[in-house]
Design a protein around this motif. Structure first.
Motif, PDB file in Angstrom:
ATOM      1  N   ARG A  40      -5.687  -2.422   9.328  1.00 29.51           N
ATOM      2  CA  ARG A  40      -4.026  -2.324  10.386  1.00 29.51           C
ATOM      3  C   ARG A  40      -3.536  -1.396  10.731  1.00 29.51           C
ATOM      4  NH1 ARG A  40       1.551  -3.789   9.027  1.00 29.51           N
ATOM      5  NH2 ARG A  40       0.236  -4.984   7.590  1.00 29.51           N
ATOM      6  N   ASP A  41      -3.657  -0.908  12.235  1.00 25.02           N
ATOM      7  CA  ASP A  41      -2.359  -0.035  12.648  1.00 25.02           C
ATOM      8  C   ASP A  41      -2.876   1.284  12.571  1.00 25.02           C
ATOM      9  OD1 ASP A  41      -1.075  -1.963  14.088  1.00 25.02           O
ATOM     10  OD2 ASP A  41       0.235  -1.971  12.196  1.00 25.02           O
ATOM     11  N   GLY A  42      -4.434   1.785  12.114  1.00 25.56           N
ATOM     12  CA  GLY A  42      -4.985   2.767  12.085  1.00 25.56           C
ATOM     13  C   GLY A  42      -5.055   2.978  10.176  1.00 25.56           C
ATOM     14  N   LYS A  43      -4.556   2.063   9.248  1.00 27.46           N
ATOM     15  CA  LYS A  43      -3.840   2.387   8.185  1.00 27.46           C
ATOM     16  C   LYS A  43      -4.766   0.918   7.575  1.00 27.46           C
ATOM     17  CE  LYS A  43       0.826   3.675   9.961  1.00 27.46           C
ATOM     18  NZ  LYS A  43       1.861   3.531   9.638  1.00 27.46           N
ATOM     19  N   THR A  44      -4.344   1.864   5.887  1.00 28.23           N
ATOM     20  CA  THR A  44      -5.156   0.840   5.136  1.00 28.23           C
ATOM     21  C   THR A  44      -4.667   0.356   4.178  1.00 28.23           C
ATOM     22  OG1 THR A  44      -7.225   1.940   5.705  1.00 28.23           O
ATOM     23  CG2 THR A  44      -7.103  -0.066   3.376  1.00 28.23           C
ATOM     24  N   TYR A  45      -3.948  -1.007   3.923  1.00 27.91           N
ATOM     25  CA  TYR A  45      -3.526  -2.208   2.992  1.00 27.91           C
ATOM     26  C   TYR A  45      -4.231  -2.008   1.694  1.00 27.91           C
ATOM     27  CZ  TYR A  45      -0.103  -1.109   6.995  1.00 27.91           C
ATOM     28  OH  TYR A  45       0.492  -0.578   7.703  1.00 27.91           O
ATOM     29  N   ILE A  46      -3.421  -2.053   0.370  1.00 26.14           N
ATOM     30  CA  ILE A  46      -4.676  -2.343  -0.742  1.00 26.14           C
ATOM     31  C   ILE A  46      -3.459  -3.227  -1.197  1.00 26.14           C
ATOM     32  CG2 ILE A  46      -5.895  -2.885  -2.453  1.00 26.14           C
ATOM     33  CD1 ILE A  46      -6.295   0.840  -1.308  1.00 26.14           C
ATOM     34  N   SER A  47      -3.305  -4.359  -2.113  1.00 21.39           N
ATOM     35  CA  SER A  47      -3.082  -5.386  -2.924  1.00 21.39           C
ATOM     36  C   SER A  47      -3.661  -5.463  -3.960  1.00 21.39           C
ATOM     37  CB  SER A  47      -2.353  -6.231  -2.144  1.00 21.39           C
ATOM     38  OG  SER A  47      -1.265  -7.294  -2.875  1.00 21.39           O
ATOM     39  N   GLY A 104      -9.154   3.966   6.062  1.00 26.29           N
ATOM     40  CA  GLY A 104     -10.244   3.548   5.215  1.00 26.29           C
ATOM     41  C   GLY A 104     -10.335   4.880   4.130  1.00 26.29           C
ATOM     42  N   VAL A 105     -10.458   3.851   2.986  1.00 25.84           N
ATOM     43  CA  VAL A 105     -10.173   4.510   1.206  1.00 25.84           C
ATOM     44  C   VAL A 105     -11.445   3.921   0.525  1.00 25.84           C
ATOM     45  CG1 VAL A 105      -8.985   2.976   0.230  1.00 25.84           C
ATOM     46  CG2 VAL A 105      -8.433   6.048   0.231  1.00 25.84           C
ATOM     47  N   GLU A 106     -11.633   5.545  -0.344  1.00 17.79           N
ATOM     48  CA  GLU A 106     -12.119   5.070  -1.600  1.00 17.79           C
ATOM     49  C   GLU A 106     -10.924   4.761  -2.632  1.00 17.79           C
ATOM     50  OE1 GLU A 106     -15.585   7.602  -2.570  1.00 17.79           O
ATOM     51  OE2 GLU A 106     -13.974   8.540  -4.332  1.00 17.79           O
ATOM     52  N   LEU A 107     -11.896   3.596  -3.345  1.00 22.44           N
ATOM     53  CA  LEU A 107     -11.065   3.146  -4.176  1.00 22.44           C
ATOM     54  C   LEU A 107     -12.474   3.784  -5.561  1.00 22.44           C
ATOM     55  CD1 LEU A 107      -9.146   0.138  -3.903  1.00 22.44           C
ATOM     56  CD2 LEU A 107      -8.730   2.929  -3.188  1.00 22.44           C
ATOM     57  N   TYR A 140      -0.797  11.442   2.027  1.00 17.00           N
ATOM     58  CA  TYR A 140       0.745  10.718   0.896  1.00 17.00           C
ATOM     59  C   TYR A 140       0.658   9.090   1.180  1.00 17.00           C
ATOM     60  CZ  TYR A 140       2.216  15.319   2.955  1.00 17.00           C
ATOM     61  OH  TYR A 140       2.221  16.589   2.570  1.00 17.00           O
ATOM     62  N   ILE A 141       0.473   8.598  -0.261  1.00 19.27           N
ATOM     63  CA  ILE A 141       0.400   7.391  -0.179  1.00 19.27           C
ATOM     64  C   ILE A 141       1.328   6.482  -1.031  1.00 19.27           C
ATOM     65  CG2 ILE A 141      -0.966   6.491  -1.685  1.00 19.27           C
ATOM     66  CD1 ILE A 141      -2.712   7.954  -2.112  1.00 19.27           C
ATOM     67  N   ASP A 142       1.609   5.721   0.312  1.00 16.42           N
ATOM     68  CA  ASP A 142       2.780   4.418  -0.362  1.00 16.42           C
ATOM     69  C   ASP A 142       2.809   3.728  -1.490  1.00 16.42           C
ATOM     70  OD1 ASP A 142       5.117   6.234   1.696  1.00 16.42           O
ATOM     71  OD2 ASP A 142       4.185   5.076   2.733  1.00 16.42           O
ATOM     72  N   VAL A 143       3.154   3.457  -2.314  1.00 17.01           N
ATOM     73  CA  VAL A 143       3.309   2.067  -3.524  1.00 17.01           C
ATOM     74  C   VAL A 143       4.357   1.893  -3.959  1.00 17.01           C
ATOM     75  CG1 VAL A 143       2.119   2.758  -5.736  1.00 17.01           C
ATOM     76  CG2 VAL A 143       1.816   4.058  -4.765  1.00 17.01           C
ATOM     77  N   TRP A 144       5.144   0.608  -4.057  1.00 16.97           N
ATOM     78  CA  TRP A 144       4.979  -0.136  -4.644  1.00 16.97           C
ATOM     79  C   TRP A 144       4.600  -1.702  -5.236  1.00 16.97           C
ATOM     80  CZ3 TRP A 144       3.893   0.506   0.665  1.00 16.97           C
ATOM     81  CH2 TRP A 144       4.313   0.656   2.050  1.00 16.97           C
ATOM     82  N   ILE A 190      -0.426  -0.890  -1.981  1.00 17.73           N
ATOM     83  CA  ILE A 190      -0.526   0.707  -1.781  1.00 17.73           C
ATOM     84  C   ILE A 190      -0.908   0.749  -0.103  1.00 17.73           C
ATOM     85  CG2 ILE A 190      -2.114   2.364  -2.023  1.00 17.73           C
ATOM     86  CD1 ILE A 190      -2.768   0.487  -4.875  1.00 17.73           C
ATOM     87  N   LEU A 191       0.083   1.500   0.465  1.00 15.10           N
ATOM     88  CA  LEU A 191       0.030   2.132   2.074  1.00 15.10           C
ATOM     89  C   LEU A 191      -0.363   3.428   1.996  1.00 15.10           C
ATOM     90  CD1 LEU A 191      -0.119   2.045   4.827  1.00 15.10           C
ATOM     91  CD2 LEU A 191       2.137   2.150   5.082  1.00 15.10           C
TER      92      LEU A 191
END
Length: 715
Positions: A82-89, A197-200, A152-156, A191-192
């Motif tokens: 969403r919005d050019g970003k990747t959100y992971i839970s 996209g992102v590799e996990l 830079y990765i945001d983490v909650w 995680i934002l």
């Protein structure tokens, strides 16, 4: 908006799996390595934390690890673009603990915290801005995850409450309910990643230590330092000359203090801040002769530098076109992601240092400080965004310099201010200028979760007690170092504890056979040499949480206070270290399951319990597990490449075994099989009589040990 609700079935989600269990195959696909899965969300960026480091997984060691199933299912993990970003839970269970997510100095358990993982100096706040913002977490459920992005990765971590949560917290009225929590229960890690996209990478256990080992082995295994690197280091004051250094060395020899490495701080260059990387002839008129004289005395040289190139350096014209748009301290910033830059700079290092015998580097100021580092608007000739290069810069410098020494088949060992995922195989130990002793120990513990090494180096102290306590701690660190760069402090600065300090330094030398074997296990099996108690089998202690007191200024929401054990750690399989800090007259030590014995006396200390100890000034609490074997060299100020008699200490009443590692101590020939594992065994018969035996494989070479003398510490 395109919504990806399941990790492995949704549009735009590509999966490559590694693992062997038949159960996991149904959910996660086919595999190459047991217990490791690589997952791609959306379109991952070409540049990530591992892409530039030429990492080769330790395939054989990974294949020898047991098969394991992830404790989470594909339906547990949600992603969204969403919005050019990747959100992971990721899900969190009640009581589940989360560790890792960077090098922290005040906390070990990370649940309930919010961070932006961002390469930086440490600003006395565990907010993600740190020297090693490694985006890898490990769960107490026995698995780990690497978010392989250089952004830079945001983490909650257990702070965000989702409306679709199956475990949503109950609404409470603060006015009427004294149990009202300022932080309602959360059952997820959010995680934002600011990319499309992102590799996990997911690493199964079954234990947390297994997950960490798989992570380290996937990234090439741990480093095996040269044997001299585990001796005692002393960094001399800035602007020292060759004569000053020789006088310092002579004083060490006169007093019988161990000394394996001399570190030269700013002043050996013709110019520093920015650097020329060329010897100042006014202070070092004969640099090759000086280096040779130190090597002849059995002393290696480690040289300070930072990455920024002076206009007065002979390498300046060659490197200028490969540098960024901004300067640091008016020096050019080489784009170390480019092979040509690595070649130009390492050619310069070879010519002026390595070819004359310099053993390694202290690479300073590559972590960042916004007041002087390049900004995120900077550009670099490789085209890599400044943000990504900031998170990669220290890793790239480690890669380039390690490769330079590898080409000479010579191991190095040094220090660095910045590291990230994938650097565990590089021979560098992190440090910084934050000088809180307790924080240093917490960082030492945290380093074991994220594949980096950390040293609580010793600088000046206000009192002899503080001096003693810091030196006792550094004895059990990846690098045992006194850093006198700013104040000229020496091991004997406080005469009233000089004898005790000397004994500590000599103990460090004695421990080298044990420590070298422990590091071999890091290199071959991925087992952290110094590690958190949470990774120790049989360790179970809960962090204590108490309701915070209401304070209109300091705590207006009466936030709960969590007290956790963050002041003891394991060194290898057998040694537990519980540091003391200035002013402490006693302390509590949490002993894992089984019996534990005092390192110095062999007496029983306790069994799976919390003990309170009142140690002497001479020693901090150090314990060995039942059946533990500790091989020790003689207490000597100098050691060379020859054989020494070994004292093999056995503790407790159980039989024990220890795999003693030996090789030439300096080359990479061990990677071709040029090493020996000597089995040190202690048997105990029905009457409690003990017998020790050293088994050297037939036809194998022994470099370091002449005889094996068993000593049974527990009567």
């Amino acid at each position: 908006m395109r919504k990806l609700t399941l990790l492995f079935a949704a549009i735009g989600f590509v999966m490559t799996a590694y693992g062997q269990s038949s159960v996991t195959s149904k959910e996660w696909g086919s595999n190459e390595y047991a217990g490791i899965w690589k997952l791609s969300v959306g379109t991952p960026e070409k540049i990530n934390l591992l892409s530039e480091l030429d990492i080769t997984p330790k395939k054989e060691a990974l294949e020898q690890m047991p098969e394991s199933i992830l404790p989470i299912s594909r339906s547990d993990v949600k992603t969204e673009l969403r919005d050019g970003k990747t959100y992971i839970s990721f899900p969190l269970e009640k009581g589940e603990k989360i560790f890792g997510l960077g090098l922290h100095f005040k906390t070990v358990e990370q649940r309930g915290r919010i961070m932006r993982l961002h390469m930086d100096h440490y600003g006395e706040n565990d907010n993600g801005r740190t020297h090693a913002p490694v985006p890898f977490f490990v769960s107490s459920r026995g698995y780990g995850v690497l978010i392989n992005s250089a952004r830079y990765i945001d983490v909650w971590v257990g702070t965000a409450v989702r409306k679709d949560s199956p475990n949503a917290p109950e609404e409470k009225d603060r006015n009427a309910d004294p149990s009202w929590p300022a932080q309602p229960y959360s059952d997820n890690i959010e995680i934002l990643v600011p990319a499309t996209g992102v590799e996990l990478l997911l690493f199964a256990g079954p234990t947390m230590l297994d997950a960490v080992r798989r992570y380290n082995l996937y990234n090439g295994g741990g480093t095996l330092p040269p044997r001299w690197g585990l001796g005692f280091w002393h960094r001399t004051p800035t602007l020292f000359s060759d004569r000053d250094v020789k006088d310092e060395v002579a004083e060490f020899e006169k007093r019988g203090f161990p000394l394996s490495v001399i570190g030269l701080e700013p002043g050996w260059h013709t110019k520093a801040y920015p650097c020329t990387y060329e010897w100042d002839k006014s202070r070092f008129p004969d640099a090759p002769g000086f280096v040779k004289e130190m090597l002849d005395k059995g002393i290696e040289l480690n040289l300070w530098m930072n990455p920024y190139v002076s206009k007065h350096s002979e390498v300046y014209n060659r490197i200028k076109s490969y540098t960024g748009s901004h300067t640091v301290w008016s020096g050019e910033v080489p784009d170390y992601s480019m092979p040509e830059v690595q070649r130009i700079m390492t050619d310069h290092f070879r010519k002026h240092q390595v070819d004359m015998g310099v053993s390694g580097y202290k690479m300073d100021e590559n972590d960042g400080y916004d007041s002087w580092l390049w900004p995120d608007v900077a550009t670099f000739p490789s085209g890599i965004p400044a943000e990504q290069l900031r998170n990669l810069y220290g890793s790239l410098m480690q890669y380039a310099t390690t490769k330079m020494y590898r080409e000479q088949n010579k191991r190095t060992y040094g220090q660095v201010r910045a590291a990230n995922a994938g650097t565990n195989s590089y021979p560098y130990v992190l440090y910084n200028d934050y000088y809180d002793h307790k924080g240093f120990i917490t960082a030492l513990i945290n380093s074991s979760f994220i594949g980096v090494l950390w040293t609580p180096e010793v600088r000046s102290s206000k009192t002899s007690e503080e001096w003693l306590r810091r030196m006792q701690t550094v004895c059990f660190s990846p690098i045992a170092q006194l850093n006198a760069w700013a104040d000229g402090t020496k091991p004997w600065t406080f005469p009233d504890v000089e004898k005790e300090i000397k004994e500590i330094a000599l103990l460090r030398i004695q421990l080298i056979p044990y420590l070298y074997s422990v590091f071999a296990d890091y290199a071959f099996y991925g087992t952290p040499p110094v590690r958190a108690m949470n990774l120790e089998n049989g360790y179970a202690i809960e962090a204590e949480t108490e309701q915070g007191k209401l304070d209109a200024t300091e705590n207006p929401y009466a936030m709960a206070i969590r007290r956790e054990v963050k002041d003891q750690f394991m060194v290898g399989e057998n040694i537990l270290v519980a540091p003391l800090f200035t002013g402490q007259k006693e302390r509590k030590v949490v002993l894992p399951q089984g019996k534990w014995y005092d390192f110095y006396t062999g007496k029983l200390a306790g069994e799976g319990e919390v003990i309170t100890v009142k140690p002497t000034d001479s020693n901090i609490p150090v314990y060995v597990k039942d059946g533990g074997i500790i091989p020790l060299w003689p207490a000597m100020a100098k050691f060379t490449d020859r054989q020494y008699p070994l004292e093999v200490r056995h503790y407790g009443t159980k039989p024990g075994t220890f795999s003693l590692y030996d090789d030439d101590g300096s080359s990479y020939d061990y990677e071709k099989g040029a090493f020996t594992r000597i089995d040190l065994n202690v048997t105990v018969d029905k009457k409690g009589r003990k017998k020790g035996k050293a088994i050297v494989p037939k036809g194998k070479k022994v470099w370091s040990f002449s005889e094996y003398n068993f000593r049974f510490m527990t009567e």
